[in-house]
Design a protein around this motif. Structure first.
Motif, short mmCIF file in Angstrom:
data_model
loop_
_atom_site.label_atom_id
_atom_site.label_comp_id
_atom_site.label_asym_id
_atom_site.label_seq_id
_atom_site.Cartn_x
_atom_site.Cartn_y
_atom_site.Cartn_z
N TYR A 1 32.18 39.69 58.12
CA TYR A 1 32.36 38.06 57.47
C TYR A 1 32.14 38.64 56.33
O TYR A 1 32.67 37.82 55.15
N ARG A 2 31.16 39.46 55.97
CA ARG A 2 30.72 40.25 54.69
C ARG A 2 32.26 40.98 54.17
O ARG A 2 32.33 40.69 52.31
N GLN A 3 32.14 41.68 54.43
CA GLN A 3 33.66 42.37 53.83
C GLN A 3 34.85 41.39 54.26
O GLN A 3 35.44 41.14 52.59
N VAL A 4 35.04 40.26 54.49
CA VAL A 4 35.56 38.90 54.38
C VAL A 4 36.08 38.53 52.79
O VAL A 4 36.60 38.03 51.88
N LEU A 5 34.56 38.24 52.75
CA LEU A 5 33.83 37.72 51.53
C LEU A 5 34.27 38.01 50.55
O LEU A 5 34.68 38.37 49.35
N SER A 6 34.25 40.07 50.58
CA SER A 6 34.50 40.91 49.38
C SER A 6 35.72 40.71 48.63
O SER A 6 36.23 41.21 48.01
N ASP A 7 36.69 40.59 49.89
CA ASP A 7 38.21 40.61 49.48
C ASP A 7 38.45 39.42 48.81
O ASP A 7 39.09 39.38 48.00
N LEU A 8 37.40 38.71 49.17
CA LEU A 8 37.60 37.21 49.08
C LEU A 8 37.06 37.06 47.08
O LEU A 8 38.10 36.63 45.83
N ALA A 9 36.31 37.63 47.72
CA ALA A 9 36.34 38.30 45.68
C ALA A 9 37.22 38.61 44.78
O ALA A 9 37.10 38.53 43.83
N ILE A 10 37.35 39.96 45.66
CA ILE A 10 38.62 40.48 44.98
C ILE A 10 39.75 39.86 44.78
O ILE A 10 39.78 40.18 43.15
N GLN A 11 40.03 38.64 45.10
CA GLN A 11 40.87 38.19 44.97
C GLN A 11 41.00 37.33 43.67
O GLN A 11 41.49 37.48 42.83
N ILE A 12 39.86 37.10 43.86
CA ILE A 12 39.22 36.18 42.41
C ILE A 12 38.89 36.49 41.43
O ILE A 12 39.61 36.20 40.22
N TYR A 13 38.87 37.90 41.30
CA TYR A 13 38.05 38.80 40.42
C TYR A 13 40.12 38.79 40.12
O TYR A 13 40.13 38.77 38.47
N GLN A 14 40.26 39.06 40.79
CA GLN A 14 41.92 40.01 40.40
C GLN A 14 42.67 38.15 39.88
O GLN A 14 43.30 38.69 38.99
N GLN A 15 42.31 37.09 40.34
CA GLN A 15 43.30 35.38 39.61
C GLN A 15 42.35 35.82 38.45
O GLN A 15 43.04 35.13 37.84
N LEU A 16 40.78 35.88 37.92
CA LEU A 16 40.53 35.63 37.36
C LEU A 16 40.96 36.53 35.89
O LEU A 16 41.07 36.66 34.73
N VAL A 17 41.02 38.02 36.63
CA VAL A 17 41.49 39.05 34.56
C VAL A 17 42.86 38.01 34.90
O VAL A 17 43.49 38.35 33.63
N ARG A 18 43.86 37.81 35.70
CA ARG A 18 45.49 36.94 35.66
C ARG A 18 45.11 35.89 34.66
O ARG A 18 46.16 35.60 33.59
N VAL A 19 43.61 35.38 34.40
CA VAL A 19 43.83 33.79 34.07
C VAL A 19 43.85 34.73 32.78
O VAL A 19 44.20 33.73 31.31
N LEU A 20 42.25 34.62 32.26
CA LEU A 20 42.23 36.01 31.06
C LEU A 20 43.30 36.28 30.07
O LEU A 20 43.41 36.39 28.87
N GLU A 21 43.63 36.66 31.34
CA GLU A 21 45.42 37.31 30.40
C GLU A 21 46.23 36.53 29.98
O GLU A 21 47.12 36.96 29.20
N ASN A 22 46.13 35.47 30.86
CA ASN A 22 46.99 34.55 30.15
C ASN A 22 46.55 33.75 29.38
O ASN A 22 47.45 33.62 27.62
N ILE A 23 45.89 34.08 28.97
CA ILE A 23 44.97 32.77 28.05
C ILE A 23 45.09 33.86 26.64
O ILE A 23 45.10 33.51 25.34
#
Length: 1921
Positions: free
Chosen positions: A1664-1686
């Motif tokens: 489950y730690r691996q699943v959460l790590s993958d989820l954190a990577i997805q959230i980080y990439q989404q964060l980058v896309r959000v700040l890039e759009n801003i």
């Protein structure tokens, strides 16, 4: 080199000095390497008139004073030239009105007199200032005329390698004949979303403008691409379509955009051919409509074609080819599937060899054939249809080889068994005889009869060629029709963008019907273009409220009327075609009669009666009438078509001709009579039912006119965008510009007409703010008002007196041509004057400084010279004095030496004389002394001799006398001896002596006895000593032997010594000889040694040199190895980052596809079915990795399955992993078995409950006997408890005495004793339980003997109690029950030992009890083992039966198969069996591993609990309690525990927990008021409690719901930075908690002891730690896309366009497409906006408690985006590449670095991401002239690629006239120096690149037990454990 420091605003000086100008601002010092040319002393300072070269004016409507002002000495003009079209020249003297000639000097130095036209007196056009040369928009030029346009295009194309230029609304594209790296996806992304004027000209900018206007204005768009053959029309249209496909994407998964792009290779293969001007020339026009839905995504496309050049099928000119598809077929003739086509080389077929050029350099026709077939497959054309197409094409080739033999002049025949015709008929599936007949005959039908008439050979060849053209045209239509079907939109089309790729204006030596139609189409398009340009100009003027006056421009409506009006050329052509005997000559005469001398646009050639001339908008064109009628009719013999239609073997062939029988509508007809491919949405024409025959007879010209009208209606209904393609040369040389050809095309394509229309009005337009910013230098301080508009008005009224030269609009100032140049001239003059004043002041200051320095230097020199002279005089005096002293001492020395010499000689003479005399005297004395000694010795010898004789005589006399006296004495003694008296005297005293002797004898006897005794003892000792001696003797003998041996050895050694002595003597003799030899060669050796020493010294120096070299080499090797190691380390890090990036990109793509899948599923749910009321689907598969790790709840999946099957009946099954499928299948079977077993157990429990209830009703109310007997046993159990308590106290005491940590550690003695005690206690507890049961049974049996009547009831009670006890699974429950029972019976103690009088009953009971207990235990153990063995045997029997049945089935199946299949099946079965066994073993291994980990963790927890229990008991129990009160074995009193860091919730509250804590949580309130990461801590404490309960279902369900909840929140509010940042922080904290409390040593070492107690005990959640790590990577990439759009909208404006340092850069004149203003208006972004946004991002992340390392990675990503976007825009914007902009960029970067320092983020790597941008800014500022500058640039710009460096240098544009452009030779030098650099050819940086993210472990110091849950979260249903 002297540096000049200017404070404030830097400007470039015109007069040049050999100084560097250094610009200094408040932050740092920048060096501008602009060398300044010196003003020579004798040279006049340039006056205002001498700078007229910087100003030019439009020649229309120019006043006399302006002419006098502009045409002055040194002004530059353009003059016509027959070779270069226009040449540049310089005026040698001022022009005065009335002059007939101009004195000019050409650029090559030649003087020329230019004569003016005496009638018009028109002056040559002025040349634009150099600062305006190379502009992106031609309308930005100050002088708008043909030479300025031509020169601007040439400079951009040749010098800057820029192929695109704007001309108002037109994009001019010049074919470079070279592949350029400007069409990649990175360029597409850079242009996406940008305004058209903000970027450099590009086809993508036009496409983006069309796409944006379609979305903004809700209006269809068109892109009209025109140009002559070889200009690049097809490529431009292709790139436009690629842009739409990339930017918009498709609305479905059918990859429509790929199909749209795939249509290009097909259409190019069947519609393109090689011509003399172009290797890939489109021989047809096409209009492609790309359809979009409401979300503006591509949904389909439609294509219409125009005027296919059919004649190319049968004829090609020299150096030309037929259509590509024929050569592709011939190149692929060797393929097996093409064997039936019987193809050969292209030189074999008549239709492909006429041009004599079957091969195109650099093109592989076989490879192109593969691409064509792949494109056909992608567009849905099946392989059978493809082979049918190839059969028809091969048939056309073979048909071209059919030959005819003449019978006579009017008839011909096909040779017998003619092979080409046989092959053609076989391929087409028709009869040979029938086709051969109708190739040589035709049918003539009259009103009454039908005749078959033979035709001549020439007519037969024409008929064959017409048939081939007709077949190819119909095949072309069929293919286009199928392409349209493949591209047809499945949903409703909302809007479209049309791309028109159509031929440009053509004029050749011989122009025929095709050129006539092409030029007619261009006339229509030019008219539409003129009207559109005129309309835009009018709208602009009206919007700005400028008075609008009509502009006279060329209207080509008369030319169009000449062609298409009634009695026009086309009408007359159609009429002539209808005439029975119509001919080209008669048609020409009709044209002459109708239009000659009546229409000014129609002329007749002087020397021809079969041609006519039309004056088109571009040029005059002479058309030859020959062939017009035949091409307009497009005649094909009907009988030949019928033969082809009758083909039954080839089904595709009749399909090509079946549409000819249908109605052809005018809206869809094409010039070649093709079937239409699409209908336009503007006017869908419908054919009337009765028009079939009539419509079928329409001519080509009529059909083309109708289709052209439809095209114009379509274009008029859309917003057009124009691309004009220019062919730079006819030889296809890369970047070679032919001015003649370019001017022809510019005139033909309407570019110059656009320039003329713009120049006729107000071409230059400035906003008030831009005008103020540019010309602020012309204003005085009092002129500057608060109102910018009024300020500009006041200034303009002073500067330009003629108010007609400008107009004030609402937002802009409009200038006529030349006025901007005038203003620029005034501005340059003022700057020049300021520059001269600055130079004057600086030069004066420099001279003063130089004078002061020289004066100071002179004084210093004088001082030093005088000092030198004084020192020289003093030195002379000292030398004189020293000389005198030296002379004195020298003379004294000479005299003293002379005296000493004389004295020494005298003393020597005296000494010699005195010595001689003394020696003589000494000799005489010596002789005397010797004679005395001789005498002495002689006299002594004589005396001694005499003394000896005397002594001997005396001795002899003495001897004689003494003998005589002795004889006398002897006689006397003899006489005395004979007398008695003697005897008496002798015996006196003998008696006494005898007595004494007797006593002595006695004493001796005693002594003798003692001696005997001693002797006996001595004998004994002697014997022993003898033995010893014997042994010693033996030893001595041995020693003697050894001595003998040693003697022998000594002898031998002595012999050896003698021998050695001899050798020694010999050696000594040799030594002597050697010494002699050594002495002999000693001198030689010494000489040799000296030489060797010299050589040694040399060798030492060489050795030292070698050592130094070796040391240097070793150091270099070490450094190189270190560098190599560092590089390898960096490479490994890069590889790791690449792998991490690849994984994260795949994860991002997976999440995108997952979201896409969810969207499609939601859409399908909305479209297909409506869910039932009250039944809501719970999406349990939302986790991205649940399919991989199988973490979702089985119950949820089981509940979700039926609804999923109902809602998604048509969804395709995704391919599954086989091993995963087998695991899932096995898991399902296990769950089913477990469910069945639970159901059976439930049924059994229910039956037991029913039986117990029935028996309860029959049970008597009292169990008296049982209770009495249990009271009897109480005392015995209490004694046992006391014993256990004492043992436990002893153990506690032992543990208390040794408090060391190792005592209680696992494996310690106390630890083992404790375990033994616990084991014994538990065993004793089991024994006591069995005793209770046995006692109950014994009591019942006794009671049965006393009360027989109660037998049945008692047994029933005992059985019920036995069942009750068996239900108590836990030992603790049994102990609690026993204690409770003891407490109830404590009040009535009885003495059961006195049950009868003598106690015999008690003794008997005790014995019986022990025996029964033993037997009962043995029986139970045997029964249990028997049941286990029986169950296992049954299971094995069942499995063996199943295996046997399966093997029998497989055997039966295998016996039915052939041997090969049987072997394969057996192998497959074995593989399956092994796979299943491996899966089972893997599962068992995993279970065992989990069990081991679980037991280890439980053991640790139990050990800790036992330690706590002991401490608590020792603290709470007093000594009196230990003695008096018995300790109960299970119910041990514990200390009250604090909160253990766990939260308990009910299973049904899980959704509420997720809803309140995740879905509906507001990040802002949590971040401000609560501790960071609180949701993560709460979730983890809930997981801890589920782990504490050992409830894997609850853990799995909670984690799955948490992950799905976070994904839902991010999907719902994924564009909110706070939300994404909040959940990224909490996800990372949750992940860190799972690591921190996992129990792993690597993570536990960071914890406190209290935190280690909170570790998970039962479950390993590493997966489950691996699943959460993958989820954190997805959230980080989404964060980058959000700040890039801003950040994206802010970057270009804040970093590039905004002037952070006001006044450094000026605004250049711009064209029609205005760029974004660099002035900070309201709403525009500045650098402060970016920094404020960065502060906002940083504060939000800090408030959310994000890990510092993660914040650094986010900041690094933000800075990379800023740097990449800024650099990409810099590389695509020519106006930004200037010295002043480089300074602005460096200042902005320094502000960003300051922000990093303020936030302590300098070590985050963010600064390094800005390095390419910094180097680009430095590149803009450094000196760019010499080879040293090139070397410095190459070493400095190591972060930029070669393409980027060259691009910046090419784009470098001076903002002011004082700057200089970069020479082409310098750029070539840079390219040569950088050619060995290995870097990416990519021009732009990947702004979408996301660095791989890592999540370093960051443990929390927060104790879980201290966390408080606020009531605001609504989590009241959670309780603390």
């Amino acid at each position: 080199m002297t540096s000049v420091v200017l404070l404030g605003k830097p400007e470039r000086e015109i007069p040049k000095l050999p100084y560097e100008i250094v610009y200094t601002n408040t932050r740092d010092m920048e060096i501008c390497s602009m060398e300044i040319e010196p003003i020579l002393p004798g040279k006049e300072i340039p006056a205002a008139s001498e700078s007229a070269e910087n100003l030019c004016c439009w020649r229309y409507g120019m006043e006399i004073d302006v002419l006098e002002y502009m045409y002055v000495k040194y002004a530059r003009v353009w003059i016509p030239d027959p070779e270069e079209v226009w040449k540049s020249a310089e005026l040698l003297k001022d022009y005065k009105p009335g002059d007939k000639v101009l004195q000019l000097r050409l650029e090559e130095g030649k003087d020329l007199e230019y004569s003016l036209d005496p009638k018009t007196k028109e002056l040559p056009p002025l040349r634009n200032p150099d600062i305006l040369v190379g502009e992106n928009d031609l309308t930005a030029l100050s002088y708008l005329h043909e030479p300025a346009v031509l020169h601007n295009l040439k400079v951009r194309f040749i010098d800057s390698k820029l192929i695109y230029t704007y001309c108002g609304i037109v994009l001019v594209a010049i074919n470079p004949y070279e592949q350029l790296p400007i069409y990649g996806e990175d360029i597409i992304n850079a242009y996406s979303g940008q305004n058209m004027g903000d970027m450099d000209p590009h086809i993508f900018a036009v496409a983006e403008e069309a796409y944006k206007q379609m979305a903004r204005d809700e209006r269809n768009q068109s892109i009209i691409v025109s140009g002559e053959s070889g200009a690049g029309k097809t490529v431009s249209a292709k790139y436009a379509m690629r842009y739409f496909a990339t930017v918009s994407g498709s609305a479905s998964e059918a990859n429509v955009e790929e199909k749209v792009l795939a249509s290009n290779p097909i259409m190019e293969s069947i519609g393109n051919a090689k011509t003399t001007r172009n290797d890939n020339s489109s021989r047809f026009g096409k209009y492609i409509e790309i359809g979009f839905d409401k979300r503006y995504r591509i949904i389909g496309a439609n294509m219409r074609t125009y005027l296919l050049e059919k004649s190319r099928v049968v004829f090609q000119a020299e150096e030309e080819r037929n259509y590509h598809i024929f050569y592709q077929l011939c190149a692929s003739a060797a393929l097996p599937e093409f064997k039936t086509l019987r193809l050969g080389s292209a030189n074999y077929f008549h239709y492909t060899k006429q041009g004599g050029s079957p091969v195109i350099d650099g093109v592989d026709d076989a490879k192109e054939m593969v691409n064509t077939r792949q494109a056909c497959t992608l567009l849905g054309i099946s392989d059978s249809y493809q082979m049918g197409i190839f059969r028809i094409l091969a048939g056309i080739l073979h048909l071209g080889n059919v030959e005819f033999a003449s019978r006579d002049s009017d008839s011909c025949t096909v040779p017998t068994k003619h092979e080409p015709l046989i092959i053609f008929c076989d391929l087409m599936g028709v009869e040979y005889e029938e086709m051969a007949h109708w190739l040589c005959h035709r049918k003539l039908a009259t009103a009454t009869e039908t005749y078959i008439k033979p035709i001549s050979k020439l007519h037969a060849i024409n008929a064959r060629d017409a048939l081939a053209k007709h077949i190819y045209a119909n095949l072309f239509n069929w293919i286009v029709d199928h392409v349209n079907k493949a591209l047809h939109a499945t949903v409703k089309q909302h809007s479209f963008i049309g791309v028109l790729d159509i031929y440009g204006f053509e004029t050749f030596e011989i122009n025929s019907f095709e050129q006539f139609c092409i030029n007619y189409a261009n006339e229509k398009l030019q008219q539409q273009f003129n009207m559109h340009v005129f309309k835009l100009e009018q709208e602009e003027y009206m919007k700005e409220q400028i008075p609008w006056t009509l502009i006279d421009f060329y209207d080509n409506q008369p030319c169009i009327n000449l062609i298409e009006a009634k009695m026009g050329i086309l009408d007359l052509l159609d009429e002539e075609c209808k005439m029975p005997k119509g001919s080209d000559d008669s048609w020409a005469q009709k044209l002459y009669n109708t239009h000659l001398n009546k229409c000014a646009l129609f002329e007749k050639p002087r020397l021809s009666n079969k041609a006519f001339i039309i004056k088109h908008f571009a040029d005059k064109v002479e058309y030859q009438c020959e062939g017009f009628l035949e091409k307009n009719k497009d005649t094909v013999y009907e009988e030949q078509i019928k033969v082809l239609k009758s083909s039954k073997k080839f089904k595709l062939l009749p399909e090509l001709f079946q549409d000819e029988e249908k109605v052809l509508s005018p809206t869809s007809a094409t010039p070649s009579g093709r079937v239409p491919l699409s209908r336009m949405p503007i006017k869908p024409a419908k054919a009337r039912p009765g028009q079939a025959s009539k419509e079928h007879k329409k001519t080509v010209g009529h059909q083309f006119r109708n289709s052209l009208h439809l095209l114009m209606e379509t274009l008029n209904a859309t917003t057009p965008h124009y691309v004009r393609c220019i062919k730079p040369n006819d030889f296809k040389f890369p970047f070679t510009f032919d001015e003649k050809r370019a001017v022809q095309q510019l005139r033909a394509c309407g570019v110059l007409e656009t320039i003329r229309i713009s120049a006729a009005g107000f071409p230059s337009r400035w906003t008030y703010q831009e005008f103020f910013s540019r010309y602020r230098v012309l204003m005085k301080q009092r002129d500057v008002l608060g109102d910018r508009k009024q300020t500009c008005k006041n200034v303009l009224e002073k500067l330009i007196q003629d108010k007609d030269k400008y107009q004030f609009g609402k937002t802009k100032i409009f200038f006529r041509a030349g006025q901007v140049a005038y203003l620029e001239k005034i501005r340059a003059d003022k700057l020049r004057a300021a520059c001269i004043r600055i130079q004057k002041t600086i030069r004066g200051w420099l001279m003063r400084k130089k004078y002061v320095r020289m004066r100071k230097a002179a004084i210093t020199i004088q001082r030093h010279v005088r000092g030198y002279q004084a020192r020289c005089y003093a030195k002379f005096l000292r030398r004189t004095r020293a000389a005198i002293t030296i002379q004195k001492f020298q003379r004294m020395y000479v005299v003293r030496k002379r005296y000493q010499c004389m004295r020494d000689a005298t003393i020597a003479l005296q000494a010699l004389l005195r010595g001689y005399m003394v020696r003589n005297k000494y000799q005489m004395m010596l002789r005397e002394h010797k004679s005395v000694v001789i005498q002495k010795h002689v006299r002594g010898w004589l005396a001694r001799r005499r003394y000896g004789r005397t002594l001997r005589a005396i001795v002899y006399l003495q001897c004689c006398y003494r003998r005589m006296m002795a004889k006398r004495e002897l006689k006397k003694l003899k006489i005395e001896a004979r007398s008695v008296e003697r005897y008496k005297k002798l015996h006196i005293g003998l008696e006494n002596k005898i007595m004494q002797l007797q006593r002595k004898i006695d004493e001796q006897n005693k002594e003798y006895k003692s001696l005997l005794e001693k002797m006996s003892s001595l004998e004994i000792t002697y014997s022993t000593e003898t033995e010893k001696l014997r042994s010693d003797v033996e030893r001595l003998r041995m020693s003697e032997e050894e001595a003998k041996n040693a003697t022998n050895r000594v002898i031998s050694l002595q012999e050896e010594i003698a021998k050695l002595r001899r050798e020694l003597h010999q050696t000594q003799s040799e030594k002597k000889s050697i010494e002699e030899w050594a002495d002999k060669y000693k001198h030689e050796t010494e000489q040799l040694v000296s030489e060797l020493k010299e050589q040694n010294s040399l060798l030492k120096t060489e050795k030292e040199e070698l050592n130094r070299r070796i040391h240097d080499q070793a150091r270099e090797i070490t450094e190189s190895m270190e560098k190599k190691l560092v590089e390898e380390t960096k490479q490994l890090e890069l590889d790791l980052n690449d792998e991490r990036l690849r994984y994260q990109n795949l994860l991002n793509e997976f999440s995108r596809l997952e979201e896409r899948y969810d969207d499609l599923k939601d859409e399908m749910n909305l479209m297909v079915s409506i869910p039932k009321p009250g039944h809501k689907r719970t999406d349990s598969t939302h986790s991205s990795n649940e399919s991989e790790y199988t973490f979702s709840s089985e119950i949820t999946e089981a509940e979700d399955l039926p609804l999923r099957m109902e809602q998604e009946p048509s969804e395709k099954k995704a391919p599954l992993d086989m091993s995963l499928f087998l695991k899932l299948q096995k898991r399902v079977s296990e769950l089913e078995q477990e469910k069945q077993s639970l159901q059976d157990e439930l049924d059994r429990k229910e039956e037991q409950a029913l039986r117990a209830k029935a028996k309860e009703e029959e049970r008597p109310p009292i169990r008296g006997a049982e209770l009495e007997y249990e009271s009897l046993k109480r005392q015995e159990l209490e004694s046992e408890n006391k014993k256990l308590k004492n043992e436990l106290n002893e153990l506690q005491k032992a543990l208390t005495e040794t408090r060391a940590p190792e005592v209680t550690a696992p494996g310690a003695p106390a630890y083992r004793v404790l375990l033994d005690q616990l084991t014994s206690v538990s065993e004793e507890l089991e024994v006591r339980k069995e005793e209770v049961l046995i006692l109950r049974s014994q009591l019942v049996s006794q009671k049965e003997a006393i009360q027989p009547k109660e037998d049945k009831n008692t047994m029933t009670d005992a059985t019920i109690l036995l069942e009750d006890v068996q239900k108590m699974k836990d030992k603790g429950e049994i102990a609690q029950a026993y204690i409770g029972l003891k407490e109830t019976n404590r009040q009535s103690p009885q003495d059961y030992h006195m049950l009868n009088e003598d106690g015999e009953l008690w003794l008997a009971y005790e014995g019986l009890k022990q025996a029964n207990r033993l037997l009962e235990s043995q029986l139970q153990s045997q029964k249990k083992s028997h049941e286990n063995e029986l169950e296992s045997l049954r299971g094995e029997i069942q499995s063996l039966k199943e295996e046997n049945n399966r093997q029998q089935q497989l055997l039966a199946q295998n016996l039915q198969l052939p041997p090969e299949a049987r072997i394969e099946a057996s192998l497959q079965h074995e593989i399956t069996r092994l796979t299943n066994e491996n899966l089972d073993l893997m599962e068992q291994l995993e279970k065992q591993d989990k069990t081991v980990r679980k037991l280890k963790k439980q053991l640790k927890v139990f050990a800790k609990k036992i330690g706590e229990l002991e401490v608590g008991q020792m603290e709470n129990i007093s000594p009196g309690q230990i003695i008096d009160e018995p300790i109960r074995p299970v119910n041990i009193p514990r200390k009250e525990k604090d909160f253990q860091g766990m939260l308990e919730y009910k299973k049904e509250d899980e959704q509420k927990l997720v809803k309140n804590l995740i879905l509906e949580l507001k990040p802002r309130g949590v971040a401000v008021n609560l501790i960071p990461g609180l949701p993560a801590y709460i979730l983890f404490m809930c997981v801890r409690h589920a782990d504490y309960l050992n409830d894997d279902q609850k853990v799995r369900s909670l984690l799955t719901s948490t992950i799905n909840g976070i994904k839902k929140v991010l999907k719902k509010r994924g564009d909110d930075f706070e939300t994404v940042s909040f959940w990224l922080s909490n996800t990372c904290r949750f992940l860190h908690c799972l690591k921190q409390y996992s129990g792993e040593e690597g993570f536990m070492k960071h914890n406190t002891p209290r935190q280690n107690e909170h570790c998970l005990t039962n479950f390993d959640l590493a997966e489950y730690r691996q699943v959460l790590s993958d989820l954190a990577i997805q959230i980080y990439q989404q964060l980058v896309r959000v700040l890039e759009n801003i950040l994206q909208p802010m970057i270009v404006s804040g970093m590039l366009e905004h002037e952070t340092i006001q006044g450094v850069s000026g605004v250049k004149p711009t064209g029609l497409r205005k760029r974004t203003s660099s002035i900070a208006d309201e709403g525009t972004y500045t650098l402060d906006s970016i920094i404020r946004q960065l502060n906002s991002f940083h504060s939000v992340m800090c408030q959310h408690g994000m890990d510092p390392e993660l914040i650094k990675q986010v900041v690094k990503q933000m800075f990379y985006i800023i740097g990449a976007v800024t650099l990409n825009n810099l590389l695509l914007r020519k106006d930004m590449c200037s010295w002043s902009k480089g300074m602005q960029i460096r200042y902005n970067v320094s502000q960003l670095e300051e922000w990093l320092r303020d936030k302590n983020l300098m070590n985050s790597g963010a600064k390094e991401t800005l390095e390419p941008l910094i180097q680009a800014a430095q590149l803009l500022q450094v000196k760019k002239k010499t080879d040293e500058d090139a070397e410095a640039i190459c070493s400095m710009c190591n972060a930029l690629t070669t393409a980027q460096i060259v691009k910046v240098l090419n784009l470098y544009t001076p903002v002011n006239e004082f700057e200089e452009r970069v020479l082409v030779s310098f750029i070539r030098t840079i390219q040569v120096r950088l050619r060995d650099r290995k870097d990416s050819p990519q021009l732009l940086m990947d702004a979408k690149h996301i660095f791989p993210v890592t999540f370093p472990f960051n443990p929390s110091s927060l104790a879980l037990e201290t966390i408080q849950i606020p009531a605001s979260l609504g989590l009241g249903f959670i309780s603390r454990v």
